[in-house]
Design a protein around this motif. Structure first.
Motif, PDB file in Angstrom:
ATOM      1  N   LEU A 157      38.144  16.370  15.929  1.00 27.50           N
ATOM      2  CA  LEU A 157      37.434  15.212  15.400  1.00 27.50           C
ATOM      3  C   LEU A 157      36.872  15.502  14.013  1.00 27.50           C
ATOM      4  O   LEU A 157      36.960  14.666  13.108  1.00 27.50           O
ATOM      5  N   TYR A 158      36.322  16.703  13.832  1.00 30.11           N
ATOM      6  CA  TYR A 158      35.803  17.099  12.523  1.00 30.11           C
ATOM      7  C   TYR A 158      36.917  17.119  11.479  1.00 30.11           C
ATOM      8  O   TYR A 158      36.750  16.624  10.374  1.00 30.11           O
ATOM      9  N   ARG A 160      39.676  15.476  11.535  1.00 28.33           N
ATOM     10  CA  ARG A 160      40.169  14.115  11.323  1.00 28.33           C
ATOM     11  C   ARG A 160      39.246  13.325  10.411  1.00 28.33           C
ATOM     12  O   ARG A 160      39.702  12.564   9.564  1.00 28.33           O
ATOM     13  N   LEU A 161      37.926  13.506  10.577  1.00 22.97           N
ATOM     14  CA  LEU A 161      36.961  12.755   9.785  1.00 22.97           C
ATOM     15  C   LEU A 161      36.704  13.362   8.412  1.00 22.97           C
ATOM     16  O   LEU A 161      36.236  12.671   7.519  1.00 22.97           O
TER      17      LEU A 161
END
Length: 174
Positions: A157-158, A160-161
């Motif tokens: 998630l990190y 990706r963001l």
């Protein structure tokens, strides 16, 4: 031993001792305290000792720091010390990995960023594991393999963001 093996071994306290938010906060504070004290104590010796003597002094200092940390936890926070088990002693590996991977130039700024990220990761992982175990009734989250899966999901998630260094249109072209 490759220095990246030390980095992988330093994940053990992060994954094993973050079952709840309080345990995650405790192991995070212990890790920040040990790494900071180790780097401050070894700063004066870094230029004066040979490589083997520096490594020996570093290991002896880490043994003393982890013993003092274990004794302090048992003296003032016995239930938390029993819940954490031997994971605070394993923080020595993380301190060794940090010492080897930090460059000489800009060492303190990079160390401060590393320690802040470590504390945030411990808190986030502890909060997520506690929520998944208590609210979502997912028993796997309270076990170490569940922590590894959750850490992988949080890192994905990190990534990706986080804005990348290359533009998406340029990826995959020669």
């Amino acid at each position: 031993m490759n220095r990246f093996y030390l980095l992988a071994a330093s994940l053990v306290p992060l994954l094993g001792a973050t079952r709840t938010l309080s345990e995650g906060a405790a192991i995070g504070v212990c890790a920040v305290l040990m790494c900071a004290l180790h780097q401050l104590s070894m700063a004066a010796l870094r230029q004066r000792l040979a490589t083997w003597a520096y490594m020996l002094a570093s290991i002896l200092l880490l043994a003393a720091l982890s013993s003092c940390l274990q004794l302090a936890l048992r003296a003032w926070l016995l239930p938390l010390a029993l819940a954490l088990g031997h994971y605070p002693a394993l923080l020595c590996l993380q301190c060794l990995a940090t010492d080897h991977l930090l460059p000489n130039q800009g060492r303190w700024r990079l160390l401060a960023r590393h320690l802040c990220a470590l504390l945030a990761t411990c808190l986030l992982l502890g909060a997520c594991r506690q929520w998944l175990a208590d609210v979502a009734s997912l028993h796997l989250a309270s076990l170490a393999p569940g922590a590894l899966l959750l850490l992988g999901l949080l890192l994905a998630l990190y990534n990706r963001l986080r804005p990348g260094s290359t533009h998406p249109r340029r990826q995959g072209t020669h």
